[in-house]
Design an enzyme around this catalytic site. Structure first.
Site, PDB file in Angstrom:
ATOM      1  N   HIS A 121     -18.376  -5.292  10.514  1.00  0.00           N
ATOM      2  CA  HIS A 121     -18.923  -4.628  11.699  1.00  0.00           C
ATOM      3  C   HIS A 121     -17.839  -4.353  12.738  1.00  0.00           C
ATOM      4  O   HIS A 121     -17.565  -5.188  13.596  1.00  0.00           O
ATOM      5  CB  HIS A 121     -20.009  -5.501  12.334  1.00  0.00           C
ATOM      6  CG  HIS A 121     -21.264  -5.589  11.545  1.00  0.00           C
ATOM      7  ND1 HIS A 121     -22.426  -4.934  11.900  1.00  0.00           N
ATOM      8  CD2 HIS A 121     -21.556  -6.232  10.391  1.00  0.00           C
ATOM      9  CE1 HIS A 121     -23.374  -5.186  11.020  1.00  0.00           C
ATOM     10  NE2 HIS A 121     -22.866  -5.973  10.090  1.00  0.00           N
ATOM     11  N   GLU A 178     -18.024  -2.488  15.290  1.00  0.00           N
ATOM     12  CA  GLU A 178     -18.534  -2.256  16.640  1.00  0.00           C
ATOM     13  C   GLU A 178     -18.363  -3.487  17.526  1.00  0.00           C
ATOM     14  O   GLU A 178     -18.463  -3.399  18.746  1.00  0.00           O
ATOM     15  CB  GLU A 178     -20.003  -1.830  16.600  1.00  0.00           C
ATOM     16  CG  GLU A 178     -21.017  -2.933  16.452  1.00  0.00           C
ATOM     17  CD  GLU A 178     -21.072  -3.481  15.044  1.00  0.00           C
ATOM     18  OE1 GLU A 178     -21.572  -4.606  14.865  1.00  0.00           O
ATOM     19  OE2 GLU A 178     -20.614  -2.780  14.111  1.00  0.00           O
ATOM     20  N   CYS A 223     -21.043  -1.936   6.432  1.00  0.00           N
ATOM     21  CA  CYS A 223     -21.963  -2.947   5.910  1.00  0.00           C
ATOM     22  C   CYS A 223     -22.877  -2.364   4.827  1.00  0.00           C
ATOM     23  O   CYS A 223     -22.410  -2.049   3.738  1.00  0.00           O
ATOM     24  CB  CYS A 223     -22.757  -3.570   7.058  1.00  0.00           C
ATOM     25  SG  CYS A 223     -23.474  -5.189   6.630  1.00  0.00           S
TER      26      CYS A 223
END
Length: 419
Positions: free
Chosen positions: A382, A384, A287
């Site tokens: 992202h 994660e 990001c």
């Protein structure tokens, strides 16, 4: 939506919205919407953006990348599952304001500890419900993100009289724009902390397979956890950390996180990353970390019309040809050649060749960079995966592979020199 003068209903309790409390959403172009106050009473201003995720509102609220932004949820029902103690992505709510269509009257989930309304009140977050979020989103798609404000309770009154729309708009346009804002230091950790390796099954005594220094530009809680699951010890450090402080931690890799603000204003972070690249330390950024890599390499960044925010954005990994459904939260993007390789412009090509590794299939925005002559890569989204999806989790494995390959190459170079 109208542009009339709005008289507030009396507050049912200081600082807390009641069922009859009026709230007004005001955009800097003069467009307004009247609804019910949701969360805390008061006034808030910021850049208004929309999130297209159907789930994960708790993770959205606590994502530091939303610092100084008013978030519009396109999903119509918000608050259904309440708030729990496990899903926060940071220590607090970061959004400046919250706009929803239908706020849940009660929460229903076995993990819930309190209602979303209670959490917004406890953290002083001003919101508004009963707004046509579909019409609002279409307006923002057509005209682009802009500054806005939410006003309720005493904030709708001045000198004993209802405030006019013109007065509210004047307060909105006095707020700073997101372009040019350097915000990472406002959301970063103040002190270094360490996340120990856990292994994929959560073993607390798992041996460290490597060390990563994660520069916190607005890092989400789940990110170092994903690295730790792969056997890595993660030192999370402030955005103001120097290259000497990073080297003192003997990292096998350096990670730059997501975060808020304009990458064009992040000169300290760009200089730090160039020092990392100069030393040949493997690098992975997500990001904001992708935008910082782009600027460190000499490419420009630019502000998107309305950005990508949600957990349902299609991206192609050009390395594998696979299309991933990914989680996004960004309003800026890197301007790099999308076809073939290019030489990084900074300092007459000092960092060698670069290729765009990922692209968004909605609008062809650059979603990833890969350095071909330096151990560095990044993605705009992202991996994660909080609150999902999990398509891009492999990128953490790719980072581990890059660190292992760099370490192996370094040992071979040392042996060759000795011989």
């Amino acid at each position: 939506m109208t542009t009339e003068t709005h008289a507030p209903a009396p507050a049912s309790a200081p600082g807390r919205a009641g069922a009859d409390d009026t709230a007004v959403l005001v955009l800097e172009d003069g467009r307004t919407a009247t609804g019910r106050a949701y969360g805390a009473l008061g006034a808030t201003v910021g850049e208004i953006v929309f999130n297209t995720g159907m789930t994960g509102y708790q993770e959205t609220l606590t994502d530091p990348s939303y610092h100084r932004q008013i978030v519009v949820m396109t999903a119509p029902h918000i608050g259904n599952t309440g708030v729990n103690d496990e899903d926060d992505e940071s220590s607090r709510i970061w959004v400046s304001g919250y706009v929803v269509r239908d706020a849940a009257r009660r929460s229903s989930n076995w993990r819930a500890r309190r209602t979303l309304d209670d959490e917004l009140v406890a953290q002083g977050v001003v919101g508004i419900s009963d707004v046509d979020t579909r019409a609002l989103t279409r307006h923002l798609r057509e005209l682009g993100t802009m500054r806005a404000g939410i006003f309720s309770g005493d904030a709708l009154v001045r000198d004993g009289r209802p405030r006019t729309t013109e007065d509210l708009v004047a307060e909105v346009v006095s707020a700073p724009r997101m372009a040019g804002s350097d915000l990472a230091k406002e959301v970063s950790t103040d002190e270094v902390y360490t996340v120990e390796p856990s292994g994929v099954h959560g073993e607390s005594d798992a041996p460290a397979l490597g060390t990563v220094v994660a520069v916190d530009l607005g890092i989400k809680t789940m990110t170092p956890v994903r690295l730790a699951e792969r056997g890595l010890r993660v030192h999370v450090v402030p955005s103001t950390t120097t290259i000497e402080q990073i080297e003192a931690l003997s990292p096998d890799g350096v990670f730059f996180s997501n975060g808020p603000g304009d990458p064009g204003a992040a000169t300290v972070e760009v200089d730090l990353l160039r020092a990392v690249l100069d030393r040949g330390i493997p690098y992975f950024g997500i990001c904001f970390g992708n935008q910082i890599l782009g600027r460190a390499l000499g490419y420009e960044t630019y502000k998107l019309g309305y950005g990508h925010r949600g957990i349902n954005q299609p991206v192609m990994d050009r390395t594998t040809g696979k299309v991933e459904v990914t989680a996004h939260n960004h309003g800026f993007a890197v301007d790099a050649p999308r076809d073939g390789e290019s030489v990084a412009p900074h300092d007459d090509g000092r960092y060698g060749r670069v290729r765009v590794s990922h692209v968004c299939l909605n609008d062809d925005v650059v979603e990833g960079l890969e350095c071909l002559d330096r151990p560095a890569f990044s993605v705009q989204y992202h991996p994660e995966a909080a609150a999902g999806p999990h398509d891009a989790a492999y990128l953490f494995d790719r980072f581990v592979d890059l660190m292992n390959l760099t370490a192996t190459d370094g040992k071979e170079s040392t042996r060759a020199a000795q011989n």
